[in-house]
Scaffold this motif. Structure first.
Motif, short mmCIF file in Angstrom:
data_model
loop_
_atom_site.label_atom_id
_atom_site.label_comp_id
_atom_site.label_asym_id
_atom_site.label_seq_id
_atom_site.Cartn_x
_atom_site.Cartn_y
_atom_site.Cartn_z
N TRP A 125 -21.85 -55.80 -99.01
CA TRP A 125 -23.16 -56.43 -99.22
C TRP A 125 -23.35 -57.61 -98.27
CZ3 TRP A 125 -25.57 -60.99 -100.55
CH2 TRP A 125 -26.91 -60.89 -100.93
N HIS A 129 -26.03 -57.82 -95.12
CA HIS A 129 -27.15 -58.76 -95.18
C HIS A 129 -27.04 -59.90 -94.19
CE1 HIS A 129 -27.76 -56.56 -98.91
NE2 HIS A 129 -29.01 -56.92 -98.81
N CYS A 173 -28.53 -51.64 -96.41
CA CYS A 173 -28.26 -51.80 -97.83
C CYS A 173 -29.16 -50.86 -98.62
CB CYS A 173 -28.51 -53.24 -98.26
SG CYS A 173 -28.43 -53.49 -100.04
N CYS A 178 -31.62 -54.27 -104.95
CA CYS A 178 -31.61 -55.19 -103.81
C CYS A 178 -32.64 -54.78 -102.78
CB CYS A 178 -30.20 -55.21 -103.24
SG CYS A 178 -29.94 -56.45 -102.02
N CYS A 179 -32.23 -54.03 -101.80
CA CYS A 179 -33.13 -53.66 -100.71
C CYS A 179 -33.82 -52.32 -100.95
CB CYS A 179 -32.40 -53.61 -99.40
SG CYS A 179 -31.63 -55.16 -99.00
ZN LIG Z 1 -29.69 -55.33 -100.04
#
Ligand SMILES: [Zn+2]
Ligand SMILES: [Zn+2]
Length: 249
Positions: A125, A129, A173, A178-179
């Motif tokens: 992660w 990122h 990701c 999250c993404c």
């Molecule tokens: Zn992410």
């Protein structure tokens, strides 16, 4: 060059994502005193071999005070000296010593923080990122990035790397909290929302286990499908249900 010089040079050479990954571990606290905010990367093992240098799994978060007090000792040497200091205070094995309670937990905390740092999902992660972000030259600038990341992480209901992946990618990701998952031909659209709505949208996304962008997409999709079905035929610009914002005729 002394070993200590080599150490600080290695620290400085670590990419930003390693700084953030290590300094946000152990809830941002120094692994030694378990009290102060971590400020620097500490080589836990005193680098017996050249091969051990520069390797992220050897790094633990430390505050500057503990880093200075520990100096060139290994963690276990330092802890041993501090224990002796507490057992025989007058002999003075350690000029500076942490409270005995903190000393006794050092070994376990190091093992714990290393498990955390070495966790593949978490490490990936951070790399995904921050791997492309240019590493700032100055330490306080790195700290600012760590702080920004900490704030960002506090916005999640649980660590984003614990959320499941919606797809497979080597570079992007795909964690659904999250993404999100981006379809091959999709584009990013922007929406404007009042603050309160934005907050509730985020809550709604968490509740549904979706990245906010994916939730907006899903909501829009439903409205688009409805609109498409309501259109009488292709090539009739007057047809179709009126959207709330369309002018009254
Ligand atoms: Zn992410
Ligand atoms: Zn400390």
């Amino acid at each position: 060059m002394t070993k200590q010089d080599a150490l600080s040079r290695d620290r400085g050479n670590q990419p930003l994502w390693v700084w953030i990954m290590v300094l946000t571990a152990h809830a941002g606290r120094c692994v030694y005193c378990d009290e102060r905010q971590s400020e620097t990367l500490e080589h836990e093992a005193p680098l017996a071999s050249e091969a051990g240098r520069d390797i992220w799994w050897n790094l633990v978060p430390a505050c500057d005070r503990c880093n200075g007090w520990k100096h060139k000792k290994s963690a276990s040497e330092w802890a041993f000296d501090m224990k002796m200091h507490h057992a025989h205070p007058k002999v003075g094995f350690a000029r500076h010593a942490l409270p005995l309670q903190a000393v006794e937990g050092i070994k376990e905390r190091i093992a714990q923080v290393q498990r955390e740092i070495q966790g593949a999902a978490r490490r990936t992660w951070f790399e995904r990122h921050y791997g492309d972000v240019k590493t700032p030259r100055l330490r306080f600038e790195k700290h600012e990035e760590v702080e920004r990341c900490t704030k960002k992480l506090q916005g999640y209901s649980y660590p984003p790397w614990e959320s499941t992946e919606a797809g497979q990618s080597e570079t992007t990701c795909m964690r659904i909290l999250c993404c999100g998952y981006h379809q091959k031909d999709s584009t990013l659209e922007f929406v404007t929302l009042p603050k309160a709505d934005r907050r509730d949208l985020e809550r709604m996304a968490y509740a549904r286990g979706l990245w906010t962008g994916d939730l907006i997409g899903a909501l829009l999709k439903a409205a688009l499908d409805e609109w498409r079905q309501s259109r009488p035929a292709e090539g009739n610009p007057q047809g179709g249900a009126k959207l709330p914002l369309s002018p009254q005729s």
